[in-house]
Design an enzyme around this catalytic site. Structure first.
Site, mmCIF file in Angstrom:
data_model
loop_
_atom_site.group_PDB
_atom_site.id
_atom_site.type_symbol
_atom_site.label_atom_id
_atom_site.label_comp_id
_atom_site.label_asym_id
_atom_site.label_seq_id
_atom_site.Cartn_x
_atom_site.Cartn_y
_atom_site.Cartn_z
ATOM 1 N N ALA A 78 0.440 -54.740 40.940
ATOM 2 C CA ALA A 78 0.387 -56.025 40.228
ATOM 3 C C ALA A 78 1.341 -56.091 39.216
ATOM 4 O O ALA A 78 1.785 -57.074 38.612
ATOM 5 C CB ALA A 78 -1.118 -55.865 39.427
ATOM 6 N N THR B 227 10.690 -52.736 52.780
ATOM 7 C CA THR B 227 9.755 -52.350 54.049
ATOM 8 C C THR B 227 8.450 -52.250 53.459
ATOM 9 O O THR B 227 8.229 -51.353 52.670
ATOM 10 C CB THR B 227 10.498 -51.239 54.640
ATOM 11 O OG1 THR B 227 11.826 -51.282 54.792
ATOM 12 C CG2 THR B 227 9.595 -50.568 55.781
ATOM 13 N N CYS C 241 -2.470 -47.793 30.369
ATOM 14 C CA CYS C 241 -0.766 -48.251 30.251
ATOM 15 C C CYS C 241 -0.355 -48.039 28.723
ATOM 16 O O CYS C 241 0.883 -47.966 28.536
ATOM 17 C CB CYS C 241 -0.639 -49.491 30.718
ATOM 18 S SG CYS C 241 -0.931 -49.889 32.378
#
Length: 372
Positions: free
Chosen positions: A68, A232, A315
């Site tokens: 996110a 990738t 966080c």
């Protein structure tokens, strides 16, 4: 260990793990390669994409990201770049995740005008302030669906309507709400989600884009995702995310009823003396953020090492600053520092809630006796 930190991350669903294992072992092909192994890996990626995108309905496209954080950075910076100097304003709320607030602060240093809407003591964005702020100079309105610290559900539909009325885009950070509460897709132009908040693997997220919405690429290279996101893809992570998303929506009502029962039990066992931070009704009840006068949270966490809970966002852990969310709802520094966040969900047991809440209550009461 009793795990009560579901806002930080969730346990990996056994079904998601089972879907990942074959792609970590014999099915390790690069999904962008043209040979048989590559095509098989690509098929697994596309099945996962369909499962994750299903709640968004027809139209739009879902592009995988590393999480996110990347999705939100890409959405904000990419839309701001497309808008140019004619629309320099971005409107958000004061209680957004650090990813959004820090990205906007970075843009401010480059000339953007950022309006941070206040919230009430209930932790809900002020819509009158939003009406005054969202105008023809606005490029983007960004708001989370469910707050990661206090669990309050924001008026995304109303904010999206205001954005549309002036030709601005609406970005929803649905990380804590996807698979848990109704997703106001019709009001949104961009939606960021994350796998590890819904019992999927870490390291993968997605950005959903409404048809016609294309933020400037954040990463450059092969353009593997729709020509606008390079890198990738990891088929195993995609597959785990896909199964976790499918489970979340298949089990949404069952999970919600179970979590409601845990919420009621947790509050009852904690007992008197605790104050709920934010609205009781307009919130996800898998998030219980409470405070107790005079509580030493650091000491509480040290004493209860067999219970995993937090004092706020993972966080911001260790920053030493009071939570910006708790400050935004009007708490003093002391009140913010006497608050704890308890998160529970599908794999939490009633016995764990009873044991953990009893330990927390007893430790808090012991602190109070010592002070007295």
């Amino acid at each position: 260990m009793i795990y009560l930190d579901y806002q930080a991350t969730t346990p990996l669903a056994p079904e998601a793990r089972a879907a990942m294992l074959p792609l970590l072992e014999e099915g390790f092909g690069n999904p962008h390669s043209p040979h048989r192994m590559g095509r098989a890996a690509r098929a697994a990626v596309e099945l996962a994409r369909d499962r994750i995108a299903a709640p968004f309905g027809a139209g739009g496209r879902l592009l995988f990201t590393s999480g996110a954080t990347e999705a939100l950075n890409w959405a904000i910076k990419g839309i701001a770049d497309r808008a140019g100097p004619e629309r320099p304003r971005i409107v958000t709320t004061a209680i957004e995740h650090a990813t959004v607030l820090d990205t906007l602060e970075w843009l401010e240093g480059r000339g953007a005008e950022v309006i941070r809407l206040p919230v009430g003591t209930d932790g809900i964005a002020d819509l009158d302030a939003a009406r005054a702020a969202i105008d023809g100079r606005t490029a983007l309105v960004a708001a989370m669906l469910v707050n990661n610290e206090i669990g309050t559900i924001q008026p995304v539909a109303e904010l999206g309507a205001m954005a549309r009325s002036v030709g601005a885009f609406m970005l929803c950070d649905a990380v804590q709400g996807y698979g848990r509460v109704p997703l106001p897709v019709e009001a949104c132009d961009l939606v960021a989600i994350s796998a590890h908040k819904i019992h999927g693997p870490k390291g993968i997220g997605a950005l959903w884009l409404r048809d016609g919405v294309e933020p400037t690429p954040l990463l450059h290279g092969g353009g593997q995702e729709g020509g606008v996101r390079s890198g990738t893809l990891a088929p195993a992570l995609c597959a785990g995310f896909g199964v976790a998303a499918q489970l979340a929506f298949e089990r949404r009502e069952t999970d919600a009823a179970y979590i409601e029962a845990l919420w009621t039990q947790a509050r009852a066992v904690l007992g008197e003396g605790w104050v709920l931070n934010g609205s009781t009704e307009r919130r996800w009840h898998g998030n219980l953020n409470v405070r107790r006068e005079g509580l030493d949270v650091a000491r509480l966490m040290s004493e209860l090492r067999d219970v995993a809970f937090s004092a706020g966002s993972a966080c911001a852990s260790g920053s030493g600053r009071p939570s910006h969310v708790l400050k935004a709802i009007g708490l003093s520094d002391a009140e913010a520092r006497s608050s704890i966040r308890l998160g529970f969900g599908r794999y939490t047991t009633s016995e764990e809630i009873d044991r953990a809440m009893t330990l927390i209550r007893q430790a808090a009461e012991a602190q109070r006796r010592m002070v007295a």
